[in-house]
Design a protein around this motif. Structure first.
Motif, mmCIF file in Angstrom:
data_model
loop_
_atom_site.group_PDB
_atom_site.id
_atom_site.type_symbol
_atom_site.label_atom_id
_atom_site.label_comp_id
_atom_site.label_asym_id
_atom_site.label_seq_id
_atom_site.Cartn_x
_atom_site.Cartn_y
_atom_site.Cartn_z
ATOM 1 N N ILE A 62 7.342 13.853 -11.085
ATOM 2 C CA ILE A 62 7.829 13.747 -12.463
ATOM 3 C C ILE A 62 7.033 14.678 -13.379
ATOM 4 C CG2 ILE A 62 8.026 12.216 -14.457
ATOM 5 C CD1 ILE A 62 8.575 9.933 -12.463
ATOM 6 N N ALA A 63 5.725 14.666 -13.227
ATOM 7 C CA ALA A 63 4.895 15.569 -14.035
ATOM 8 C C ALA A 63 5.220 17.027 -13.725
ATOM 9 C CB ALA A 63 3.417 15.288 -13.786
ATOM 10 N N ALA A 64 5.577 17.306 -12.462
ATOM 11 C CA ALA A 64 5.927 18.673 -12.083
ATOM 12 C C ALA A 64 7.186 19.137 -12.809
ATOM 13 C CB ALA A 64 6.124 18.768 -10.576
ATOM 14 N N THR A 65 8.135 18.220 -13.059
ATOM 15 C CA THR A 65 9.351 18.617 -13.781
ATOM 16 C C THR A 65 9.015 19.066 -15.198
ATOM 17 O OG1 THR A 65 9.874 16.377 -14.588
ATOM 18 C CG2 THR A 65 10.745 17.006 -12.421
ATOM 19 N N THR A 66 8.052 18.416 -15.836
ATOM 20 C CA THR A 66 7.660 18.847 -17.181
ATOM 21 C C THR A 66 6.893 20.163 -17.128
ATOM 22 O OG1 THR A 66 5.627 17.506 -17.120
ATOM 23 C CG2 THR A 66 7.597 16.479 -18.035
ATOM 24 N N LEU A 67 6.127 20.360 -16.052
ATOM 25 C CA LEU A 67 5.435 21.637 -15.854
ATOM 26 C C LEU A 67 6.456 22.768 -15.745
ATOM 27 C CD1 LEU A 67 3.000 23.469 -15.046
ATOM 28 C CD2 LEU A 67 3.373 22.700 -12.694
ATOM 29 N N PHE A 68 7.491 22.566 -14.919
ATOM 30 C CA PHE A 68 8.527 23.586 -14.754
ATOM 31 C C PHE A 68 9.280 23.813 -16.060
ATOM 32 C CE2 PHE A 68 8.695 22.155 -10.069
ATOM 33 C CZ PHE A 68 7.725 23.074 -9.732
ATOM 34 N N ALA A 69 9.540 22.723 -16.794
ATOM 35 C CA ALA A 69 10.253 22.855 -18.064
ATOM 36 C C ALA A 69 9.434 23.677 -19.060
ATOM 37 C CB ALA A 69 10.558 21.475 -18.640
ATOM 38 N N ARG A 73 0.823 -1.209 0.000
ATOM 39 C CA ARG A 73 0.000 0.000 0.000
ATOM 40 C C ARG A 73 0.859 1.261 0.000
ATOM 41 N NH1 ARG A 73 -4.989 -1.265 4.252
ATOM 42 N NH2 ARG A 73 -5.925 -2.978 3.045
ATOM 43 N N LEU A 74 1.882 1.266 0.835
ATOM 44 C CA LEU A 74 2.781 2.424 0.871
ATOM 45 C C LEU A 74 3.561 2.537 -0.431
ATOM 46 C CD1 LEU A 74 3.866 4.802 2.412
ATOM 47 C CD2 LEU A 74 5.522 3.285 3.530
ATOM 48 N N ALA A 75 3.880 1.397 -1.033
ATOM 49 C CA ALA A 75 4.588 1.407 -2.313
ATOM 50 C C ALA A 75 3.764 2.117 -3.382
ATOM 51 C CB ALA A 75 4.899 -0.026 -2.745
ATOM 52 N N VAL A 76 2.465 1.826 -3.420
ATOM 53 C CA VAL A 76 1.587 2.478 -4.384
ATOM 54 C C VAL A 76 1.530 3.982 -4.123
ATOM 55 C CG1 VAL A 76 -0.800 2.701 -5.165
ATOM 56 C CG2 VAL A 76 0.194 0.428 -4.815
ATOM 57 N N LEU A 77 1.408 4.366 -2.855
ATOM 58 C CA LEU A 77 1.362 5.784 -2.509
ATOM 59 C C LEU A 77 2.645 6.485 -2.943
ATOM 60 C CD1 LEU A 77 0.052 8.202 -1.128
ATOM 61 C CD2 LEU A 77 1.019 7.396 1.044
ATOM 62 N N LEU A 78 3.783 5.865 -2.675
ATOM 63 C CA LEU A 78 5.066 6.460 -3.055
ATOM 64 C C LEU A 78 5.189 6.585 -4.567
ATOM 65 C CD1 LEU A 78 7.427 4.647 -0.515
ATOM 66 C CD2 LEU A 78 6.993 7.115 -0.634
ATOM 67 N N MET A 79 4.711 5.592 -5.303
ATOM 68 C CA MET A 79 4.779 5.662 -6.759
ATOM 69 C C MET A 79 3.893 6.787 -7.280
ATOM 70 S SD MET A 79 6.108 4.648 -9.532
ATOM 71 C CE MET A 79 6.886 3.065 -9.205
ATOM 72 N N ILE A 80 2.726 6.951 -6.690
ATOM 73 C CA ILE A 80 1.842 8.042 -7.105
ATOM 74 C C ILE A 80 2.475 9.399 -6.817
ATOM 75 C CG2 ILE A 80 -0.380 9.155 -6.641
ATOM 76 C CD1 ILE A 80 -1.545 6.359 -6.188
ATOM 77 N N SER A 114 2.988 3.936 -12.378
ATOM 78 C CA SER A 114 3.799 5.033 -12.907
ATOM 79 C C SER A 114 3.058 5.809 -13.991
ATOM 80 C CB SER A 114 5.125 4.488 -13.468
ATOM 81 O OG SER A 114 4.890 3.652 -14.583
ATOM 82 N N TYR A 115 2.023 5.209 -14.563
ATOM 83 C CA TYR A 115 1.235 5.912 -15.571
ATOM 84 C C TYR A 115 0.408 7.040 -14.961
ATOM 85 C CZ TYR A 115 2.531 2.539 -19.131
ATOM 86 O OH TYR A 115 3.244 1.783 -20.027
ATOM 87 N N GLY A 116 0.439 7.156 -13.644
ATOM 88 C CA GLY A 116 -0.204 8.292 -12.996
ATOM 89 C C GLY A 116 0.393 9.622 -13.436
ATOM 90 N N THR A 117 1.618 9.576 -13.971
ATOM 91 C CA THR A 117 2.247 10.793 -14.492
ATOM 92 C C THR A 117 1.347 11.469 -15.518
ATOM 93 O OG1 THR A 117 4.421 9.758 -14.201
ATOM 94 C CG2 THR A 117 4.325 11.715 -15.594
ATOM 95 N N LEU A 118 0.693 10.661 -16.338
ATOM 96 C CA LEU A 118 -0.179 11.210 -17.373
ATOM 97 C C LEU A 118 -1.358 11.952 -16.761
ATOM 98 C CD1 LEU A 118 -0.851 11.487 -20.345
ATOM 99 C CD2 LEU A 118 -1.894 9.214 -20.273
ATOM 100 N N ILE A 119 -1.888 11.432 -15.667
ATOM 101 C CA ILE A 119 -3.017 12.085 -14.995
ATOM 102 C C ILE A 119 -2.588 13.436 -14.433
ATOM 103 C CG2 ILE A 119 -4.639 11.923 -13.070
ATOM 104 C CD1 ILE A 119 -4.568 8.886 -13.434
ATOM 105 N N PHE A 120 -1.430 13.457 -13.752
ATOM 106 C CA PHE A 120 -0.952 14.712 -13.169
ATOM 107 C C PHE A 120 -0.586 15.722 -14.258
ATOM 108 C CE2 PHE A 120 -0.255 11.966 -9.427
ATOM 109 C CZ PHE A 120 -0.873 12.750 -8.469
ATOM 110 N N ALA A 121 -0.002 15.252 -15.355
ATOM 111 C CA ALA A 121 0.339 16.164 -16.450
ATOM 112 C C ALA A 121 -0.916 16.823 -16.997
ATOM 113 C CB ALA A 121 1.069 15.401 -17.552
ATOM 114 N N THR A 122 -1.996 16.043 -17.126
ATOM 115 C CA THR A 122 -3.264 16.598 -17.608
ATOM 116 C C THR A 122 -3.821 17.628 -16.637
ATOM 117 O OG1 THR A 122 -3.761 14.503 -18.729
ATOM 118 C CG2 THR A 122 -5.592 16.014 -18.338
ATOM 119 N N LEU A 123 -3.760 17.317 -15.338
ATOM 120 C CA LEU A 123 -4.261 18.256 -14.323
ATOM 121 C C LEU A 123 -3.440 19.541 -14.307
ATOM 122 C CD1 LEU A 123 -4.956 15.787 -11.364
ATOM 123 C CD2 LEU A 123 -6.627 16.860 -12.885
ATOM 124 N N TYR A 124 -2.125 19.421 -14.453
ATOM 125 C CA TYR A 124 -1.269 20.620 -14.495
ATOM 126 C C TYR A 124 -1.585 21.456 -15.726
ATOM 127 C CZ TYR A 124 1.586 18.254 -10.919
ATOM 128 O OH TYR A 124 2.031 17.625 -9.777
#
Length: 306
Positions: free
Chosen positions: A34-41, A21-28, A258-268
């Motif tokens: 990771i999505a934040a780095t593309t936002l900053f870029a 469970r903690l592993a999933v939270l950490l991955m999210i 790890s595909y959660g990156t796509l969700i965060f990128a969309t939200l950003y």
């Protein structure tokens, strides 16, 4: 400040108990960073914070400040380091730097969600390249997963005269180059401790990026310095969370998150650039996600076979 940050981050690299469970939270959390780095870029590549910075300079800042963060963690924990395989490290880092730089270049012109979805093709290219470079055999299911993901990418490229975005090719090239990086990551797998791999990766990244940035360097504004620092720290935190997630659960279980990156990128995209994903983005990303998850499932099954 770096030492204090290092002590906090250092705890994330210590051996961990099995905790899915903690592993999933950490991955999210890692995907959010990771999505934040593309936002900053994207912000650095535009003119909202000052004159746009070249992608070489953005990736240079990413490696410099990530290395400072990782080195602080190493200084705080003082782990036992082994003799590294410099050739594999350099090859992995060179292709990783190239992929990241192209990714940062693409997000300056296209939505984060589109670029992120296309770059998620890197496992597909890694699978294809593993055939000649690692001698791996690929069955029908894995080829089917690759075909599904590539179909989604073709849709995201919007291949019509009216809607084609040439910057999407930068994201596609990033995925291809990161696919090569995956080959060297596989060769490094199990050879050295994760924190040593991260330290050397970011150290070599600083050297490569410092040479590349010489021809395009310009003095960042105060706001750009702050965002460059934030970009590097976010990447270091993402790597720390990713390593922790993998250490707390089986890779086959946690990696698909790890595909959660796509969700965060969309939200950003929506929150900071008012870019609402259209049906092409949603459909293409969904197809790539389906292919990627099928490939991840097949890779997990193959690892379980005797």
């Amino acid at each position: 400040m770096p030492v204090r940050f290092g002590r906090i981050a250092a705890r994330m690299f210590l051996p961990k108990k099995h905790n899915p469970r903690l592993a999933v939270l950490l991955m999210i959390v890692a995907t959010a960073f990771i999505a934040a780095t593309t936002l900053f870029a994207k912000a650095l590549g535009g003119d909202t914070l000052g004159p746009p910075l070249h992608p070489f300079q953005i990736s240079h800042g990413r490696f410099v400040f990530a290395f400072i963060a990782i080195a602080s963690a190493v200084a705080a924990t003082r782990p036992q380091l082994t003799r590294p395989h410099w050739g594999l490290h350099f090859a992995r880092t060179f292709f990783g730097w190239g992929g990241v730089t192209l990714m940062f270049a693409s997000v300056a012109f296209i939505p984060l969600a589109d670029a992120t979805a296309i770059v998620f093709l890197n496992p597909v290219f890694g699978m294809i390249l593993a055939i000649p470079l690692l001698g791996e055999k690929v069955g029908r299911i894995r080829w089917s997963a690759a075909a599904i993901a590539l179909t989604g990418a073709l849709l995201l490229l919007r291949p019509t005269p009216e809607s084609f975005q040439i910057a999407s090719l930068l994201a596609l090239a990033a995925a291809m180059i990161m696919g090569v990086e995956i080959i060297f990551i596989k060769k490094l797998s199990g050879r050295e401790a994760p924190i040593q791999v991260l330290l050397i990766n970011n150290f070599l990244g600083v050297l490569i990026a410092s040479v590349a940035v010489l021809a395009v360097w310009q003095m960042p504004t105060a706001a750009q310095w702050a965002v460059l620092i934030a970009l590097g720290i976010c990447m270091a935190l993402a790597q720390a969370c990713f390593v922790n997630a993998m250490a707390r659960a089986d890779a086959s279980f946690v990696a698909p998150f790890s595909y959660g990156t796509l969700i965060f990128a969309t939200l950003y995209d929506i929150a900071f650039f008012a870019q609402i994903p259209d049906w092409i983005t949603l459909t293409g990303a969904g197809i790539i996600l389906s292919g990627g998850l099928l490939l991840a499932w097949r890779e997990a099954r193959l690892r379980q076979l005797p």
